[in-house]
Design an enzyme around this catalytic site. Structure first.
Site, short mmCIF file in Angstrom:
data_model
loop_
_atom_site.label_atom_id
_atom_site.label_comp_id
_atom_site.label_asym_id
_atom_site.label_seq_id
_atom_site.Cartn_x
_atom_site.Cartn_y
_atom_site.Cartn_z
N ASN A 1 0.81 -1.21 0.00
CA ASN A 1 0.00 0.00 0.00
C ASN A 1 0.85 1.27 0.00
O ASN A 1 0.33 2.37 0.22
CB ASN A 1 -0.94 0.01 1.21
N HIS B 1 3.10 2.38 2.09
CA HIS B 1 3.36 3.04 3.37
C HIS B 1 3.90 2.01 4.36
O HIS B 1 3.96 0.82 4.06
CB HIS B 1 2.10 3.74 3.91
N CYS C 1 2.54 6.49 7.70
CA CYS C 1 3.94 6.90 7.75
C CYS C 1 4.61 6.45 6.46
O CYS C 1 4.40 5.33 6.00
CB CYS C 1 4.62 6.28 8.97
#
Length: 427
Positions: free
Chosen positions: A333, A335, A370
């Site tokens: 994804n 991240h 993040c």
């Protein structure tokens, strides 16, 4: 006028020969169908012999599979690889499934649920793929299967040497990774995408992904190196904006429940990185494989998975600053994977707790994603019995801690968490 004697004898011989010829013809006519029938019986016998040989082969394979129940998972995998014929599916295997159209008569609706009908059609399509040699070898080796109703999935795992810590037991990150793996395998087994985490056809068309919003894991007994654990999982709806998944972990040898977990996911647009409501189309694709009634890993009232987590405020008693994601921490994804956050939380735990205790419960609320290049601070403080930060009033037998992950640059909250610990068992 009387015939001479020799003529009478000749006539008698002629009549006798004719009678013998006629009788022989009759006998021959009777024998012919018998021979034909005999040939047919021989042919049928050969066919039965071939079928019997095939059944013996199947019996032999089933006998081999039965032996696996008394073996550990490593032996099972080796035996599966040896006894499986090329291109044939095994008892623990799954074939790649693609969406199929299903039609059935009203009478059959009385005997089959919709999910069973879909799975039956997908199983047939998957079997054809395997028989043609296009099935995934990894899926045929996988020790997992859907349950009889098709609404949950079970899989066995062996704990590897690189998945244990200093205590020779699986780490909490290992447990979390196995939860993620069995959930993804469940999604693949019912036909969801193999290029994302449980994405449906509509989700891929609209560039939508699932992102973790909350995870709660309770571990009652940590499996050791070479132990075999069985994990059962299922998913279900969670309001209009998300979905939830639950897990039950068992010791495969004893059937003892050694852990439970539950998680919530929300939908995000992969391009804009903004949250989005679950559309009716996606809901219909997804819910067909979910239990019709609520099925919870934590059915108890007021269980710990429901507790809200207060935000940890500065100053924190323990901290680890300047943590940075590694390249291997990023997932499909784009991240940081949710398991990495568990490791970051552990980094700021006081060493005296790590030395004398083991993690029993962890709950994490994910607030921001993040990316690579971000710098993260990990903060930890004991939680008092009253639920506020500080050391006063904490329990020594089962100490609990509050956690905060934030961006070092601007202090924005990434993740907040709570952990509960217990004394390490004597070994």
């Amino acid at each position: 006028m009387c015939k001479p004697q020799w003529q009478l004898e000749t006539l008698a011989i002629s009549l006798s020969s004719s009678a013998i010829y006629h009788k022989t013809s009759v006998i021959s006519t009777k024998i012919s169908p018998v021979r034909h029938k005999r040939k047919k019986q021989i042919k049928v016998s050969k066919e039965l012999k071939l079928r019997f040989s095939s059944l013996l082969s199947e019996e032999k394979r089933e006998a081999e599979m039965l032996k696996l129940s008394s073996c550990n998972a490593a032996d099972q995998i080796q035996a599966l690889a040896q006894c499986r014929f090329p291109g044939s599916p095994g008892p623990f295997s799954f074939c790649p499934r693609s969406p199929v159209s299903v039609s059935f008569s009203p009478a059959s609706r009385l005997n089959l649920t919709l999910v069973q009908a879909v799975l039956s059609a997908q199983q047939q399509a998957g079997t054809e793929l395997v028989e043609s040699g296009s099935g995934s070898f990894a899926q045929r080796l996988r020790l997992g299967s859907l349950t009889e109703d098709g609404l949950s999935y079970k899989e066995k795992f062996i704990v590897r040497c690189y998945e244990v810590g200093i205590n020779k037991t699986a780490t909490v990150e290992t447990i979390a990774n196995l939860l993620q793996e069995v959930g993804s395998n469940h999604a693949q087994s019912v036909g969801f995408s193999t290029d994302g985490f449980a994405t449906t056809k509509t989700m891929r068309e609209l560039h939508l992904i699932w992102v973790t919003a909350r995870m709660h894991i309770e571990i009652y007994k940590y499996p050791a190196w070479s132990d075999v654990i069985e994990i059962e999982t299922w998913c279900q709806s969670e309001g209009r904006i998300g979905t939830r998944r639950d897990w039950i972990l068992k010791d495969s040898a004893t059937g003892e429940v050694i852990g439970r977990a539950t998680g919530k996911w929300v939908m995000m647009n992969q391009d804009t990185r903004r949250l989005q409501k679950v559309s009716d189309d996606v809901r219909e694709e997804h819910l067909i494989f979910c239990p019709r009634k609520p099925k919870l890993a934590f059915p108890e009232a007021n269980n710990k998975s429901l507790k809200k987590i207060p935000k940890l405020e500065d100053p924190a008693l323990h901290s680890r600053l300047g943590l940075m994601p590694r390249r291997v921490d990023l997932d499909m994804n784009q991240h940081v994977n949710y398991v990495t956050y568990i490791g970051w939380v552990m980094e700021s735990m006081p060493q005296e707790i790590i030395d004398t205790h083991e993690l029993q419960t962890i709950t994490l609320d994910y607030r921001r994603e993040c990316q690579r290049g971000d710098v993260v601070d990990s903060l930890t403080s004991p939680e008092s019995i009253g639920g506020t930060n500080g050391s006063a009033g904490t329990r020594e037998d089962y100490p609990t801690f509050l956690h905060l992950l934030r961006f070092s640059s601007d202090g924005q909250e990434i993740n907040r968490g709570r952990t509960e610990w217990r004394k390490k068992p004597a070994r």
